[in-house]
Enzyme design. Structure first.
Site, PDB file in Angstrom:
ATOM      1  N   ALA A 201      87.442 -85.589 -52.056  1.00 12.70           N
ATOM      2  CA  ALA A 201      86.954 -86.663 -51.228  1.00 12.70           C
ATOM      3  C   ALA A 201      85.765 -87.412 -51.875  1.00 12.70           C
ATOM      4  O   ALA A 201      85.668 -88.614 -51.283  1.00 12.70           O
ATOM      5  CB  ALA A 201      86.484 -85.880 -49.961  1.00 12.70           C
ATOM      6  N   ALA A 202      84.908 -86.836 -52.451  1.00 16.89           N
ATOM      7  CA  ALA A 202      83.467 -87.497 -52.990  1.00 16.89           C
ATOM      8  C   ALA A 202      84.126 -88.906 -53.997  1.00 16.89           C
ATOM      9  O   ALA A 202      83.690 -89.743 -54.078  1.00 16.89           O
ATOM     10  CB  ALA A 202      82.745 -86.514 -53.771  1.00 16.89           C
TER      11      ALA A 202
ATOM     12  N   LEU B 287      84.791 -77.667 -52.811  1.00 13.14           N
ATOM     13  CA  LEU B 287      83.301 -78.085 -52.601  1.00 13.14           C
ATOM     14  C   LEU B 287      83.570 -79.822 -52.346  1.00 13.14           C
ATOM     15  O   LEU B 287      82.819 -80.491 -52.536  1.00 13.14           O
ATOM     16  CB  LEU B 287      82.701 -77.996 -53.714  1.00 13.14           C
ATOM     17  CG  LEU B 287      82.509 -76.490 -54.282  1.00 13.14           C
ATOM     18  CD1 LEU B 287      81.520 -76.235 -55.319  1.00 13.14           C
ATOM     19  CD2 LEU B 287      81.461 -75.734 -52.773  1.00 13.14           C
TER      20      LEU B 287
ATOM     21  N   ASP C 283      85.618 -83.360 -45.177  1.00 16.43           N
ATOM     22  CA  ASP C 283      85.222 -83.718 -46.615  1.00 16.43           C
ATOM     23  C   ASP C 283      85.000 -84.997 -46.844  1.00 16.43           C
ATOM     24  O   ASP C 283      83.874 -85.396 -47.081  1.00 16.43           O
ATOM     25  CB  ASP C 283      86.290 -83.363 -47.594  1.00 16.43           C
ATOM     26  CG  ASP C 283      86.468 -81.842 -47.829  1.00 16.43           C
ATOM     27  OD1 ASP C 283      85.850 -81.054 -46.942  1.00 16.43           O
ATOM     28  OD2 ASP C 283      87.071 -81.273 -48.598  1.00 16.43           O
TER      29      ASP C 283
ATOM     30  N   SER D 144      85.488 -82.088 -53.842  1.00 12.68           N
ATOM     31  CA  SER D 144      85.472 -82.946 -55.068  1.00 12.68           C
ATOM     32  C   SER D 144      86.394 -84.072 -55.020  1.00 12.68           C
ATOM     33  O   SER D 144      86.032 -85.144 -55.292  1.00 12.68           O
ATOM     34  CB  SER D 144      85.747 -82.255 -56.550  1.00 12.68           C
ATOM     35  OG  SER D 144      86.956 -81.873 -56.427  1.00 12.68           O
TER      36      SER D 144
END
Ligand code: MEV
Length: 323
Positions: A111-112, A107, A153, A109
């Site tokens: 990259a965020a 999901l 991402d 994570s």
């Protein structure tokens, strides 16, 4: 802990095209409203520290001693250095990283976190970087973390919204006409993306014509999905997700827990449901037109022993948060 400044960025889901993308076909990903948040806070001593409670709930890392850092934090330390962040902190300040995005679930994570941290770096050093530049820097961190990522991402985390990825080029998709809830269920079956990509490759080499046919089906589905998203055709998007799942099963990346969780979503009213990411376990997602139905699906998945949550597509990319 008092926050002094904070930036955040979204996670993502792959909605269409996983695996086919490895063969030069398109994929579509959407930003979701689950975010990573990176802040500078007042610490409780004179040190400059890093605190990542999701990963290391009991340890604070001294930022002036890189050797103290475990390999999981390599990409983070790379960014701290690249953005010259430690010099721009005062003694007693702490960098705090928290995320609503489950880690290692496909999901986005990491990259965020990278994107949020890169943006925070620009804020505290008064470096005026564009979002494109922040995206590029976060991509370098992603390479440290994942080897050869596609760049989807970090792109989606930076800009939010939707992306159509084709042969290394990333085109933004307008998502303003879509409106649905997404339920994500984690099957909790651990899988390894590399192994799954390799399994598809073996299948391709063994049975080229048949595998090509499936990859072409996914390509057509993804192309149609782009139009359906831009036009806000939710029913059509759902139908295409279901078709994509059939194709992914034929590719051999399904799993009995994927079938089980996809069936839970469909029986609770999902307009469409499929695996997201590499398959073989990992996460599945379903889209719902009402929050109420989505909540019931989450409850049912939890009752059956899975982790599940509701999210939705988000146009909001990386940004400085209001405190
Ligand atoms: C994994 O999230 C998506 C795959 O298509 C692999 C990749 O694109 O690198 C399975």
């Amino acid at each position: 802990m008092k926050e002094i400044i904070s930036c955040s960025a979204p996670g993502k889901v792959i909605l269409f095209g996983e695996h086919a993308v490895v063969y030069g076909f398109p994929a579509i990903a959407l930003a979701i409203n689950k975010r990573a948040r990176v802040s500078i806070t007042e610490g409780d001593d004179e040190l400059k520290t890093l605190f990542t409670p999701d990963l290391f709930p009991k340890k604070r890392f001294d930022l002036t001693n890189e050797h103290d850092a475990p390999t999981q934090l390599k990409a983070i330390f790379f960014l701290l250095k690249k953005m010259n962040m430690v010099d721009n902190l005062s003694n007693g300040q702490q960098i705090l990283i928290k995320s609503q995005i489950p880690p290692s679930a496909g999901l986005g994570s990491s990259a965020a976190v990278s994107v949020s941290l890169a943006m925070l770096g620009t804020k505290i050093s008064n470096k005026k970087l564009t979002l494109e530049e922040i995206n590029k820097i976060a991509f370098q961190a992603e390479k440290i973390q994942h080897g050869t990522p596609s760049g989807i991402d970090n792109f989606i985390s930076t800009f939010g919204g939707g992306v159509y990825y084709l042969k290394k080029s990333l085109e933004r998709i307008d998502i303003s006409k879509i409106s649905f809830k997404i339920v994500i269920i984690n099957t909790k079956v651990t899988r390894n993306t590399k192994d799954l990509v390799l399994a598809v490759k073996k299948r391709y080499e063994k049975n080229k014509e048949y595998t090509k046919e499936i990859l072409n089906e996914i390509k057509t589905i993804t192309e149609q999905a782009k139009t359906a998203i831009e036009k806000g055709m939710t029913e059509k998007i759902g139908e295409l997700m279901n078709q994509n799942q059939v194709a992914l099963d034929k590719l051999g990346v399904g799993h009995k827990k994927i079938t089980e969780t996809v069936n839970i979503l469909r029986s609770e009213g999902a307009i469409g449901a499929k695996l997201t990411g590499a398959g073989g376990g990992g996460c599945v997602l379903g889209i719902f037109s009402s929050k109420q139905e989505a909540s019931i699906a989450v409850k049912r998945a939890e009752d059956e022993g899975f982790e599940a949550f509701i999210t939705e597509p988000s146009k909001i990319g990386a940004r400085e948060n209001e405190l």
